[in-house]
Design a protein around this motif. Structure first.
Motif, mmCIF file in Angstrom:
data_model
loop_
_atom_site.group_PDB
_atom_site.id
_atom_site.type_symbol
_atom_site.label_atom_id
_atom_site.label_comp_id
_atom_site.label_asym_id
_atom_site.label_seq_id
_atom_site.Cartn_x
_atom_site.Cartn_y
_atom_site.Cartn_z
ATOM 1 N N ASP A 168 2.396 13.414 -17.317
ATOM 2 C CA ASP A 168 3.043 13.477 -18.626
ATOM 3 C C ASP A 168 4.465 12.943 -18.551
ATOM 4 N N GLY A 169 4.802 12.295 -17.421
ATOM 5 C CA GLY A 169 6.139 11.738 -17.280
ATOM 6 C C GLY A 169 7.170 12.731 -16.746
ATOM 7 N N SER A 170 6.813 14.027 -16.721
ATOM 8 C CA SER A 170 7.765 15.017 -16.186
ATOM 9 C C SER A 170 7.069 15.916 -15.167
ATOM 10 N N PRO A 171 6.656 15.358 -14.029
ATOM 11 C CA PRO A 171 5.916 16.168 -13.050
ATOM 12 C C PRO A 171 6.820 17.220 -12.412
ATOM 13 N N LYS A 172 6.210 18.345 -12.042
ATOM 14 C CA LYS A 172 6.981 19.378 -11.336
ATOM 15 C C LYS A 172 6.978 19.083 -9.855
ATOM 16 N N SER A 173 5.865 18.506 -9.356
ATOM 17 C CA SER A 173 5.864 18.131 -7.949
ATOM 18 C C SER A 173 5.490 16.665 -7.816
ATOM 19 N N ILE A 174 6.085 16.023 -6.844
ATOM 20 C CA ILE A 174 5.878 14.596 -6.620
ATOM 21 C C ILE A 174 5.896 14.350 -5.117
ATOM 22 N N THR A 175 4.946 13.526 -4.662
ATOM 23 C CA THR A 175 4.878 13.163 -3.247
ATOM 24 C C THR A 175 4.723 11.656 -3.170
ATOM 25 N N VAL A 176 5.367 11.048 -2.206
ATOM 26 C CA VAL A 176 5.200 9.615 -1.984
ATOM 27 C C VAL A 176 4.380 9.427 -0.709
ATOM 28 N N ALA A 177 3.347 8.571 -0.805
ATOM 29 C CA ALA A 177 2.523 8.286 0.367
ATOM 30 C C ALA A 177 2.716 6.827 0.768
ATOM 31 N N VAL A 178 2.949 6.613 2.047
ATOM 32 C CA VAL A 178 3.096 5.244 2.569
ATOM 33 C C VAL A 178 2.152 5.074 3.751
ATOM 34 N N GLU A 179 2.045 3.839 4.209
ATOM 35 C CA GLU A 179 1.233 3.524 5.387
ATOM 36 C C GLU A 179 2.102 2.831 6.416
ATOM 37 N N CYS A 180 1.759 3.009 7.696
ATOM 38 C CA CYS A 180 2.474 2.223 8.709
ATOM 39 C C CYS A 180 1.696 0.926 8.956
ATOM 40 N N ARG A 210 0.117 2.943 -9.405
ATOM 41 C CA ARG A 210 0.976 3.557 -8.391
ATOM 42 C C ARG A 210 1.126 5.052 -8.580
ATOM 43 N N VAL A 211 0.990 5.534 -9.818
ATOM 44 C CA VAL A 211 1.174 6.965 -10.066
ATOM 45 C C VAL A 211 -0.198 7.605 -10.261
ATOM 46 N N LEU A 212 -0.580 8.479 -9.355
ATOM 47 C CA LEU A 212 -1.893 9.115 -9.429
ATOM 48 C C LEU A 212 -1.730 10.635 -9.444
ATOM 49 N N LEU A 213 -2.729 11.259 -10.059
ATOM 50 C CA LEU A 213 -2.731 12.718 -10.121
ATOM 51 C C LEU A 213 -3.180 13.258 -8.763
ATOM 52 N N LYS A 214 -2.392 14.148 -8.201
ATOM 53 C CA LYS A 214 -2.776 14.771 -6.925
ATOM 54 C C LYS A 214 -3.938 15.724 -7.179
ATOM 55 N N GLU A 215 -5.003 15.552 -6.391
ATOM 56 C CA GLU A 215 -6.165 16.423 -6.561
ATOM 57 C C GLU A 215 -5.748 17.889 -6.370
ATOM 58 N N GLN A 216 -6.122 18.743 -7.327
ATOM 59 C CA GLN A 216 -5.788 20.161 -7.197
ATOM 60 C C GLN A 216 -6.669 20.768 -6.111
ATOM 61 N N THR A 217 -6.094 21.626 -5.278
ATOM 62 C CA THR A 217 -6.907 22.264 -4.235
ATOM 63 C C THR A 217 -6.978 23.763 -4.455
ATOM 64 N N ALA A 222 0.865 -1.187 0.000
ATOM 65 C CA ALA A 222 0.000 0.000 0.000
ATOM 66 C C ALA A 222 0.897 1.230 0.000
ATOM 67 N N TRP A 223 1.110 1.778 -1.174
ATOM 68 C CA TRP A 223 1.905 3.006 -1.309
ATOM 69 C C TRP A 223 1.529 3.648 -2.626
ATOM 70 N N GLN A 224 1.726 4.946 -2.726
ATOM 71 C CA GLN A 224 1.338 5.686 -3.935
ATOM 72 C C GLN A 224 2.352 6.768 -4.245
ATOM 73 N N ILE A 225 2.376 7.130 -5.512
ATOM 74 C CA ILE A 225 3.126 8.307 -5.939
ATOM 75 C C ILE A 225 2.086 9.311 -6.431
ATOM 76 N N TYR A 226 2.079 10.524 -5.863
ATOM 77 C CA TYR A 226 1.168 11.562 -6.333
ATOM 78 C C TYR A 226 1.963 12.608 -7.108
ATOM 79 N N VAL A 227 1.469 12.918 -8.305
ATOM 80 C CA VAL A 227 2.162 13.900 -9.148
ATOM 81 C C VAL A 227 1.181 14.982 -9.585
ATOM 82 N N ASP A 228 1.704 16.089 -10.084
ATOM 83 C CA ASP A 228 0.827 17.182 -10.522
ATOM 84 C C ASP A 228 0.538 17.107 -12.015
ATOM 85 N N ALA A 229 1.189 16.193 -12.741
ATOM 86 C CA ALA A 229 0.942 16.060 -14.180
ATOM 87 C C ALA A 229 1.306 14.642 -14.601
#
Ligand SMILES: [Zn+2]
Length: 440
Positions: free
Chosen positions: A375-387, A433-440, A366-373
């Motif tokens: 297109d293979g070249s995201p400007k921001s990337i976050t990794v989410a994990v679980e304990c 594993r690679v999902l678009l981060k919801e824009q806020t 259970a882990w994810q990569i959140y990106v802002d695009a």
């Protein structure tokens, strides 16, 4: 133990001579098809040039656009009435592409997958829960036919019906499971929730042939640790374009090195090529898997680019198991189209998975990569994990540990969030594993 010693024990030179004879015959068959003549002509070649020593190395490659352009029966080299079955690619990136199989193709596929399963440790008489999918996807049917060929007893459930499967693994005393690793992990979770302990209640289960999706070594070892003593989960590999789940299989020696044999090199030539230059990879180097089917009648491929990247073994030939000319490769690293370029650094989701899986306290699946695009070249990337459930430490500290490990592995600073156990998505089949981060 080898069902086809005449091919499986050939040394590399013997294998190459066999491939050369079959390539010349393939060129003759393709020469009868206007579609294939036109495809080769675009590279200034004729299909019969495959008989030359450097014929394959000069031949044009094939990719999805070549097949899509020839909808609905791309490169079909027999009449439709000679096709006994169509299977299709998964269609995760567009319309499924149909691949035909004549009766002869199905017979040969059965022998190829049976050989792969025997290499992976399946024996005549084994009771097997068959968990790969059915329908247009060939994973289920191909395993079912191969298990019958081996003389195993197949319980063809397919994926899903977890509550039934966890009881059948106990009550039917299954010895083998052919299944995706994520679904096997799901089964372990559901079993424990229902008071079934895999280690004891599935006491006969000694082997899983896992495939359909590559996983980290740490995840595989965690799966093995959840099972009865001595249980191994052996990697397998294949693609519809190559004719099925017939490419990679792990003998016990290869398994311990996290490698696989290219187990049907006498029927499917696998080149490992640099995706940019198409230069062949050497021992220890990473290349894209490019396949050529030597025996296929209905829907052959020549230099099909799978986009799957693997590392060739440092010692590709002469395995201790007696297979000398069936090359050894590592597990699938990722797809070249999953590759992310983050601030100029190439990152594969599988590298992030290795880090997550290798950090104590995290949940391995259970882990994810959140990106802002996307297109293979995201400007921001976050990794989410679980304990893990019952994790004793602080979540921010676990997130920091993963971030430190990512930084030393990739040379990149990536923000890491650590969520409570159960907060992130679980996947029963292919994980996204690679999902678009919801824009806020
Ligand atoms: Zn071996």
């Amino acid at each position: 133990m080898m069902p086809h010693p005449e091919a499986e024990s050939l040394d590399r030179e013997g294998m190459k001579a066999l491939q050369a004879r079959k390539l010349a015959a393939l060129g003759e068959r393709l020469a009868a098809s206007a579609e294939w003549r036109e495809h080769f002509a675009r590279a200034g070649m004729h299909p019969r040039d495959l008989a030359a020593a450097d014929g394959l190395a000069r031949a044009p490659t094939m990719e999805k656009t070549d097949l899509r352009a020839r909808y609905p029966f791309p490169f079909l080299t027999v009449g439709v009435s000679e096709v006994s079955r169509f299977f299709a690619t998964s269609g995760t990136t567009g319309l499924p592409v149909l691949f035909g199989f004549t009766r002869g193709d199905l017979r040969r596929l059965t022998a190829q997958v049976a050989r792969a399963l025997r290499c992976g440790g399946v024996r005549p008489g084994d009771r097997v829960y068959q968990g790969f999918g059915y329908g247009l996807w060939m994973g289920g049917p191909a395993h079912e036919m191969a298990l019958e060929e081996i003389g195993a007893t197949c319980v063809p459930v397919g994926p899903g019906r977890a509550e039934l499967v966890i009881e059948w693994l106990r009550d039917l005393a299954c010895e083998v499971a052919t299944v995706s690793p994520l679904f096997l992990s799901h089964l372990v979770r559901v079993a424990r929730e229902r008071g079934i302990e895999p280690k004891t209640h599935w006491g006969k289960l000694r082997l899983a042939i896992i495939g359909g999706q590559p996983i980290s070594r740490a995840f595989r070892e965690q799966l093995e640790a959840a099972m009865p003593p001595g249980f191994t989960a052996r990697n397998s590999y294949g693609t519809t374009e190559a004719g099925g789940p017939n490419l990679g299989a792990a003998c016990l020696h290869a398994h311990h090195r996290d490698e696989m044999h290219l187990i049907n090199e006498d029927s499917v030539i696998t080149e490992l090529l640099d995706p940019a230059t198409l230069r062949p990879a050497g021992p220890g180097e990473v290349g894209e898997v490019v396949v050529t089917t030597l025996d296929k009648e209905a829907s052959p491929v020549v230099r099909w680019r799978t986009r799957d990247l693997v590392r060739m073994s440092e010692r590709p030939y002469d395995c201790e198991c007696g297979r000398r000319g069936m090359p050894l490769i590592g597990r699938i690293i990722g797809r070249s189209d999953d590759m992310l370029k983050v601030r100029g650094v190439i990152v594969f989701p599988s590298q992030i998975e290795d880090v997550v899986a290798g950090t104590p306290g995290t949940v391995k699946d259970a882990w994810q990569i959140y990106v802002d695009a996307i297109d293979g070249s995201p400007k921001s990337i976050t990794v989410a994990v679980e304990c893990e459930a019952g994790y004793a430490g602080e979540r921010p500290a676990l997130a920091a540990a993963v971030a430190r490990a990512l930084s030393s592995r990739l040379g990149l600073t990536i923000p890491v969030e650590c969520h409570p156990h159960g907060a992130l998505p679980r996947y029963e089949a292919k994980a996204r594993r690679v999902l678009l981060k919801e824009q806020t």
